[in-house]
Design a protein around this motif. Structure first.
Motif, PDB file in Angstrom:
ATOM      1  N   PHE A  38       5.887 -15.611  29.022  1.00 21.06           N
ATOM      2  CA  PHE A  38       5.145 -15.021  30.060  1.00 21.06           C
ATOM      3  C   PHE A  38       4.284 -14.164  29.441  1.00 21.06           C
ATOM      4  CE2 PHE A  38       9.832 -15.503  31.504  1.00 21.06           C
ATOM      5  CZ  PHE A  38       9.486 -16.253  32.648  1.00 21.06           C
ATOM      6  N   GLY A  39       3.957 -13.912  28.164  1.00 19.45           N
ATOM      7  CA  GLY A  39       2.906 -13.097  27.609  1.00 19.45           C
ATOM      8  C   GLY A  39       1.755 -13.449  27.856  1.00 19.45           C
ATOM      9  N   GLU A  40       1.210 -14.788  27.893  1.00 17.59           N
ATOM     10  CA  GLU A  40      -0.344 -15.114  28.452  1.00 17.59           C
ATOM     11  C   GLU A  40      -0.662 -14.691  29.804  1.00 17.59           C
ATOM     12  OE1 GLU A  40      -4.109 -16.014  27.255  1.00 17.59           O
ATOM     13  OE2 GLU A  40      -2.303 -15.210  25.854  1.00 17.59           O
ATOM     14  N   LEU A  41       0.446 -15.124  30.562  1.00 14.87           N
ATOM     15  CA  LEU A  41       0.264 -14.986  32.014  1.00 14.87           C
ATOM     16  C   LEU A  41       0.050 -13.281  32.304  1.00 14.87           C
ATOM     17  CD1 LEU A  41       0.365 -15.759  35.036  1.00 14.87           C
ATOM     18  CD2 LEU A  41       2.906 -15.483  34.733  1.00 14.87           C
ATOM     19  N   VAL A  42       0.961 -12.475  31.701  1.00 18.72           N
ATOM     20  CA  VAL A  42       0.800 -11.070  31.672  1.00 18.72           C
ATOM     21  C   VAL A  42      -0.504 -10.834  31.476  1.00 18.72           C
ATOM     22  CG1 VAL A  42       1.636  -8.892  31.525  1.00 18.72           C
ATOM     23  CG2 VAL A  42       3.128 -10.930  32.235  1.00 18.72           C
ATOM     24  N   ARG A  43      -0.859 -11.283  30.261  1.00 19.61           N
ATOM     25  CA  ARG A  43      -2.182 -10.463  29.736  1.00 19.61           C
ATOM     26  C   ARG A  43      -3.457 -10.845  30.586  1.00 19.61           C
ATOM     27  NH1 ARG A  43      -6.457 -12.236  27.027  1.00 19.61           N
ATOM     28  NH2 ARG A  43      -5.610 -14.406  26.770  1.00 19.61           N
ATOM     29  N   LEU A  44      -3.534 -12.353  31.011  1.00 19.25           N
ATOM     30  CA  LEU A  44      -4.635 -12.816  32.018  1.00 19.25           C
ATOM     31  C   LEU A  44      -4.502 -11.968  33.199  1.00 19.25           C
ATOM     32  CD1 LEU A  44      -4.308 -16.771  31.128  1.00 19.25           C
ATOM     33  CD2 LEU A  44      -6.202 -15.202  30.603  1.00 19.25           C
ATOM     34  N   VAL A  86       1.174  -3.066  36.066  1.00 17.48           N
ATOM     35  CA  VAL A  86       2.847  -3.041  36.038  1.00 17.48           C
ATOM     36  C   VAL A  86       3.404  -3.607  37.380  1.00 17.48           C
ATOM     37  CG1 VAL A  86       4.833  -1.606  35.756  1.00 17.48           C
ATOM     38  CG2 VAL A  86       3.108  -1.381  34.229  1.00 17.48           C
ATOM     39  N   ALA A  87       3.020  -2.851  38.507  1.00 17.17           N
ATOM     40  CA  ALA A  87       3.657  -3.171  39.629  1.00 17.17           C
ATOM     41  C   ALA A  87       3.374  -4.708  40.287  1.00 17.17           C
ATOM     42  CB  ALA A  87       3.123  -2.471  40.851  1.00 17.17           C
ATOM     43  N   ARG A  88       2.120  -5.375  39.841  1.00 22.07           N
ATOM     44  CA  ARG A  88       1.750  -6.613  39.965  1.00 22.07           C
ATOM     45  C   ARG A  88       2.636  -7.562  39.235  1.00 22.07           C
ATOM     46  NH1 ARG A  88      -4.204  -7.797  41.747  1.00 22.07           N
ATOM     47  NH2 ARG A  88      -5.000  -5.653  42.307  1.00 22.07           N
ATOM     48  N   THR A  89       2.447  -7.325  37.957  1.00 24.18           N
ATOM     49  CA  THR A  89       3.249  -8.332  36.954  1.00 24.18           C
ATOM     50  C   THR A  89       4.802  -8.434  37.144  1.00 24.18           C
ATOM     51  OG1 THR A  89       3.075  -6.733  35.093  1.00 24.18           O
ATOM     52  CG2 THR A  89       1.276  -8.162  35.358  1.00 24.18           C
ATOM     53  N   MET A  90       5.305  -7.324  37.504  1.00 20.68           N
ATOM     54  CA  MET A  90       6.781  -7.389  37.420  1.00 20.68           C
ATOM     55  C   MET A  90       7.320  -7.857  38.738  1.00 20.68           C
ATOM     56  SD  MET A  90       8.036  -3.615  35.379  1.00 20.68           S
ATOM     57  CE  MET A  90       9.700  -4.175  35.711  1.00 20.68           C
ATOM     58  N   ARG A  91       6.432  -8.094  39.747  1.00 23.39           N
ATOM     59  CA  ARG A  91       6.810  -8.816  40.713  1.00 23.39           C
ATOM     60  C   ARG A  91       7.006 -10.302  40.567  1.00 23.39           C
ATOM     61  NH1 ARG A  91       3.235  -5.194  44.195  1.00 23.39           N
ATOM     62  NH2 ARG A  91       1.624  -6.807  43.926  1.00 23.39           N
ATOM     63  N   ILE A  92       6.369 -10.965  39.544  1.00 24.03           N
ATOM     64  CA  ILE A  92       6.592 -12.215  39.238  1.00 24.03           C
ATOM     65  C   ILE A  92       7.433 -12.604  37.641  1.00 24.03           C
ATOM     66  CG2 ILE A  92       4.523 -12.802  40.410  1.00 24.03           C
ATOM     67  CD1 ILE A  92       2.788 -12.800  37.892  1.00 24.03           C
ATOM     68  N   ILE A  93       7.505 -11.534  36.990  1.00 21.89           N
ATOM     69  CA  ILE A  93       8.449 -11.970  36.074  1.00 21.89           C
ATOM     70  C   ILE A  93       9.636 -10.959  35.775  1.00 21.89           C
ATOM     71  CG2 ILE A  93       6.299 -12.613  34.639  1.00 21.89           C
ATOM     72  CD1 ILE A  93       6.726 -10.190  32.946  1.00 21.89           C
ATOM     73  N   PRO A  94      10.720 -11.519  35.236  1.00 20.00           N
ATOM     74  CA  PRO A  94      12.152 -10.605  35.454  1.00 20.00           C
ATOM     75  C   PRO A  94      12.104  -9.741  34.085  1.00 20.00           C
ATOM     76  CG  PRO A  94      12.513 -12.905  34.401  1.00 20.00           C
ATOM     77  CD  PRO A  94      11.076 -12.885  34.740  1.00 20.00           C
ATOM     78  N   PHE A  95      11.096  -9.300  33.392  1.00 14.15           N
ATOM     79  CA  PHE A  95      11.104  -8.536  32.314  1.00 14.15           C
ATOM     80  C   PHE A  95      10.361  -7.082  32.495  1.00 14.15           C
ATOM     81  CE2 PHE A  95      11.787 -12.915  30.757  1.00 14.15           C
ATOM     82  CZ  PHE A  95      13.009 -12.660  30.351  1.00 14.15           C
TER      83      PHE A  95
END
Length: 392
Positions: free
Chosen positions: A102-108, A13-22
């Motif tokens: 952004f879904g595939e980016l977050v999953r990867l 959560v911490a890492r992905t929310m640094r790069i996407i606005p959701f």
């Protein structure tokens, strides 16, 4: 096999929310939210995630369908698969059309974090397994344990090959006069990990808070006709690497002692014992030295076991006789220097800064007190052994 923990979920959560606005949610394999940018949602059952897990496919939830699902908000949910195993799901909150990209980016990203955690766990387990193998291999009874050969094969270690143990200790200094056990152990373990990264074929184990055992198993090069010189080169190569790591990671100089090299199930245990004895004798003889080797101290190491019984008393008797003389300490130092100079009178006189006649007088006095003749090989050997067995 990776287990999706709360800690790993929070990291995702911490890492992905640094790069996407959701907002990002991470669910376990049962659809329970383990971590979320919206802390109030942690612990809820997420129906959208359950669908994604059941289908092993991406599930989009729009505003209309979210009202019919427990714990769901508009968004997109994707299953997380690591090593072919379904271990959880990741969700992005928002209108599907907005978050889809952004879904595939977050999953990867999430799967990469989980794969790294899985690999780290496997390496840690493998490291503990290898360390336990080393500790068993250096035990005195190792030679009588055929199970160690099978253990070695599982690790890709052939005990029929040459084995040599290196003993690594951190030295005391003015800036570092002595380390508490826990701090010394922590520094040795940092060194151990760094050395493993550079030399993965080496096996190692902390045998105490101040002692790291390094086992080198290798096939001798047939072109090396001088075995001792070949071993000395291995010693020097390892010592150079250890010195750099010790300075960088431990803030102390490293003392590296090499034991006896041989092959077979009991070889590492013998090498370890010889390295311990060589380290002890080497420290006493030259406290400033950072390299010690069984091969440079073979005779005193071999004689170090003669520390009790009537034979030991007899071997020490010549020096005991010198001790009765008022100048006994000076005579002992003269004798030690004479042997260290390979019995050369000129070199001994120069090392002691005395006249040759003075040296001759002292040597004759030693003969008179001990009853041994320095011109006789057997008497000379007995005196040499007595010197080697003198208290360090």
């Amino acid at each position: 096999m990776i287990e999706l923990s709360t800690h790993l979920a929070q990291d995702i959560v911490a890492r992905t929310m640094r790069i996407i606005p959701f907002n990002v949610n991470v669910m376990d394999a049962h659809g329970v939210i383990l971590a979320s940018g919206d802390a109030a949602r942690v612990g809820e059952l997420h129906d959208g995630a359950l669908l994604a897990l059941a289908k092993r496919a991406t599930v989009e939830v729009d505003a209309a369908s979210s009202r019919l699902m427990h714990g769901a908000k508009p968004g997109i949910n994707l299953p997380l698969v690591v090593g072919g195993r379904l271990c959880g799901a990741v969700g992005l909150s928002g209108e599907p059309a907005a978050v889809r990209q952004f879904g595939e980016l977050v999953r990867l990203t999430a799967e990469m974090i989980l794969e790294q955690a899985s690999l780290a766990g496997e390496l840690q387990r493998d490291s503990r397994y290898r360390e336990a193998f080393v500790l068993n291999l250096i035990r005195p009874d190792a030679g009588g344990r055929p199970d160690l050969e099978a253990w070695g094969r599982r690790l890709g270690v052939d005990l029929r090959r040459m084995q040599v143990v290196f003993l690594l200790e951190l030295s005391a200094s003015g800036a570092n006069p002595g380390l508490a056990d826990d701090e010394a152990l922590a520094r040795l373990q940092r060194l151990q990990l760094a050395l493993l990264a550079r030399r993965p074929a080496l096996l190692s184990a902390t045998a105490g808070p101040h002692e790291l055992v390094i086992l080198d198993v290798f096939e001798p090069d047939a072109r090396d006709t001088d075995r001792v010189k070949a071993l000395a080169r291995r010693h020097e190569t390892l010592a150079t690497q250890v010195d750099a790591l010790a300075d960088e990671l431990a803030g102390a100089a490293a003392i590296l002692t090499m034991g006896l090299a041989s092959s077979g199930t009991g070889a590492a245990a013998v090498s370890y014992q010889s390295a311990q004895a060589a380290a002890r004798i080497g420290h006493s003889r030259d406290p400033a030295a950072r390299r010690h080797s069984y091969y440079g101290l073979a005779l005193p190491v071999l004689l170090s076991g003669l520390d009790a019984g009537w034979q030991a008393a007899e071997l020490r008797r010549p020096l005991a006789l010198l001790g009765h003389e008022r100048s006994g300490a000076g005579l002992l130092h003269t004798l030690q220097t004479w042997f260290a100079c390979d019995e050369s009178a000129a070199a001994t006189a120069a090392a002691l800064d005395i006249h040759r006649n003075t040296l001759d007088y002292r040597l004759r006095r030693i003969e008179a007190l001990t009853g041994l003749a320095l011109a006789r090989s057997e008497d000379r050997l007995l005196l040499y052994v007595s010197v080697l067995l003198a208290p360090l």
